[in-house]
Scaffold this active site. Structure first.
Site, PDB file in Angstrom:
ATOM      1  N   GLY A  74       0.946  -0.932  -0.157  1.00  0.00           N
ATOM      2  CA  GLY A  74       0.062  -0.054  -0.200  1.00  0.00           C
ATOM      3  C   GLY A  74       0.899   1.398  -0.050  1.00  0.00           C
ATOM      4  N   ILE A 128       1.135   3.762   2.364  1.00  0.00           N
ATOM      5  CA  ILE A 128       2.016   3.905   3.780  1.00  0.00           C
ATOM      6  C   ILE A 128       2.803   2.845   3.855  1.00  0.00           C
ATOM      7  CG2 ILE A 128       2.164   4.522   5.945  1.00  0.00           C
ATOM      8  CD1 ILE A 128      -0.552   5.839   5.721  1.00  0.00           C
ATOM      9  N   ASP A 173       0.073  -8.583   1.371  1.00  0.00           N
ATOM     10  CA  ASP A 173      -0.784  -7.695   0.629  1.00  0.00           C
ATOM     11  C   ASP A 173      -1.665  -8.178  -0.354  1.00  0.00           C
ATOM     12  OD1 ASP A 173      -0.670  -4.086   0.362  1.00  0.00           O
ATOM     13  OD2 ASP A 173      -2.078  -5.281  -0.784  1.00  0.00           O
ATOM     14  N   GLY A 176      -3.628  -1.589  -2.596  1.00  0.00           N
ATOM     15  CA  GLY A 176      -2.224  -1.635  -2.883  1.00  0.00           C
ATOM     16  C   GLY A 176      -1.950  -1.948  -4.364  1.00  0.00           C
ATOM     17  N   LEU A 205      -0.807  -2.650   8.755  1.00  0.00           N
ATOM     18  CA  LEU A 205      -1.229  -1.602   8.135  1.00  0.00           C
ATOM     19  C   LEU A 205      -2.590  -2.088   7.129  1.00  0.00           C
ATOM     20  CD1 LEU A 205       1.436  -0.590   9.213  1.00  0.00           C
ATOM     21  CD2 LEU A 205       1.406   0.920   6.998  1.00  0.00           C
ATOM     22  N   THR A 231     -12.840  -6.606   6.362  1.00  0.00           N
ATOM     23  CA  THR A 231     -11.671  -6.397   6.238  1.00  0.00           C
ATOM     24  C   THR A 231     -11.090  -5.938   7.496  1.00  0.00           C
ATOM     25  OG1 THR A 231     -11.503  -5.931   3.909  1.00  0.00           O
ATOM     26  CG2 THR A 231      -9.687  -5.605   4.967  1.00  0.00           C
ATOM     27  N   TYR A 277     -16.331   2.946   9.046  1.00  0.00           N
ATOM     28  CA  TYR A 277     -14.678   2.916   8.932  1.00  0.00           C
ATOM     29  C   TYR A 277     -14.222   3.317  10.357  1.00  0.00           C
ATOM     30  CZ  TYR A 277      -9.836   4.047   7.871  1.00  0.00           C
ATOM     31  OH  TYR A 277      -8.584   4.196   7.745  1.00  0.00           O
ATOM     32  N   LYS A 310     -12.053   0.703  12.686  1.00  0.00           N
ATOM     33  CA  LYS A 310     -10.969   1.026  13.368  1.00  0.00           C
ATOM     34  C   LYS A 310     -10.677   1.071  14.697  1.00  0.00           C
ATOM     35  CE  LYS A 310      -7.552   0.995  11.348  1.00  0.00           C
ATOM     36  NZ  LYS A 310      -6.812  -0.414  10.857  1.00  0.00           N
TER      37      LYS A 310
END
Ligand code: UDP
Length: 323
Positions: free
Chosen positions: A10, A12, A31, A36, A76, A95, A149, A153
């Site tokens: 990705g 970052i 990944d 990504g 990440l 995810t 989202y 998180k």
């Protein structure tokens, strides 16, 4: 030291991979290339100290092997980008919640230190800027997809902290605030690559709402440097850190800045939120981090100015003509 980066291809993640390799780590990047891209890590692919695994983090067999073989995990991998989240909330929730559940369970099995990437979305529409790590979170209703989202998180953070408290797993949580830099794609909604692409193509820059909302854009080099220092600092374990810039700019001014720096003849158009996202979409008016906690522990001071970072992004776009 061998590091496992989930989401290593990705935006970052690939910058973090370069940072870790430069610091002498061996790096394994996993990944599924959902957001990504292999282009992000192309320069690393032939190296003996870098390995890429094309797989999803919910594959327990593969993750078990990779975690057992590494010393530290940088987690990440996540569904990111407001546009993507509004478009595909099932994918986002599954995810972020199931993936992190798998990563933490296996990290705990092998007692591996885990650095969890989180987000400033966590603060929701709080008006209490600058946001402190222990500040309250203000969320909209569950009928608005955007909040899935932040909440997914937040569950990741809760779970990581629970593993730390209850099982003694060393975890560090980094909340990224609008991180930007070369290789970030505008495909999932991020404003800076979208504006740069539009400006270079001579298309109108699409400012959502009236453009008075503000953000602080952090350079990915500053952010990944801080992530590494936090990962290596014993005092960071069990804590949450804001990582971002404190240089605040409205989105309308950002559009003007991009036009000036590219020398573009593009115009600016205002697009109502409901057209850009979905009816009833809620945005944050102001998002500014309080970075004093990371400043005190690792002397975190963002060094790159917004103009410098924008210039590097523009140069990257000109070279690779990406989206
Ligand atoms: N935005 C915009 N035009 C675009 C994309 C985004 O005006 O083409 C706005 C968006 O509504 C938000 C800000 O830019 O107010 C930052 O958006 P982004 O998705 O990059 O990050 P966010 O801070 O929302 O997570």
């Amino acid at each position: 030291m061998k590091a496992l980066i989930t989401g290593g291809a990705g935006f970052i993640g690939s910058h973090l991979a370069e940072r870790l390799l430069a610091a002498g780590y061996r790096v394994v990047a996993i990944d599924d290339l959902s957001t990504g891209s292999e282009a992000n890590i192309r320069r690393l692919l032939g190296r003996a100290d870098f390995q890429f695994v094309l797989e999803t983090i919910t594959n327990e067999t593969v993750m078990d092997r990779l975690v057992s073989e590494c010393d530290i995990i940088f987690h990440l991998a996540a569904a990111v980008g407001v546009e993507l989240i509004v478009r595909d909330p099932v994918h986002t929730i599954e995810t972020n919640v199931l993936g992190t559940g798998t990563v933490l369970r296996i990290a705990n099995r092998y007692r591996r230190k885990t650095i969890l990437a989180s987000t400033s979305e966590i603060y929701g529409k709080s008006n209490d800027a600058p946001f402190r790590e222990d500040g309250d979170r203000v969320m909209g209703p569950t009928t608005r997809s955007r909040w899935a989202y932040a909440n997914s998180k937040a569950m990741d953070e809760f779970l990581a902290l629970a593993y730390h408290k209850q099982r003694g797993l060393p975890v560090v949580i980094c909340r990224f605030f609008n991180t930007i830099g070369p290789r970030q794609t505008g495909r999932y909604g991020m404003v800076v690559p979208r504006f740069v692409r539009q400006a270079l193509a001579g298309e109108p820059l699409t400012v959502y709402g009236d453009g008075s909302q503000s953000r602080c854009f952090a350079d990915v080099a500053d952010v990944t440097g801080a992530v590494l220092r936090l990962a290596e600092h014993a005092g960071a374990v069990g804590q949450v850190f804001n990582l971002g810039s404190t240089e605040e700019i409205t989105i309308l001014d950002l559009a003007r800045r991009v036009i000036a720096l590219t020398g573009s003849r593009s115009e600016i158009v205002l697009v109502p939120y409901e057209e850009a996202y979905e009816p009833g979409f809620e945005d944050m008016h102001r998002r500014v981090p309080d970075i004093s906690r990371a400043a005190a522990l690792i002397e975190y001071r963002p060094r790159c100015t917004l103009d410098d970072t924008l210039r590097r992004i523009i140069a990257h776009f000109r070279e690779f003509a990406s989206v």
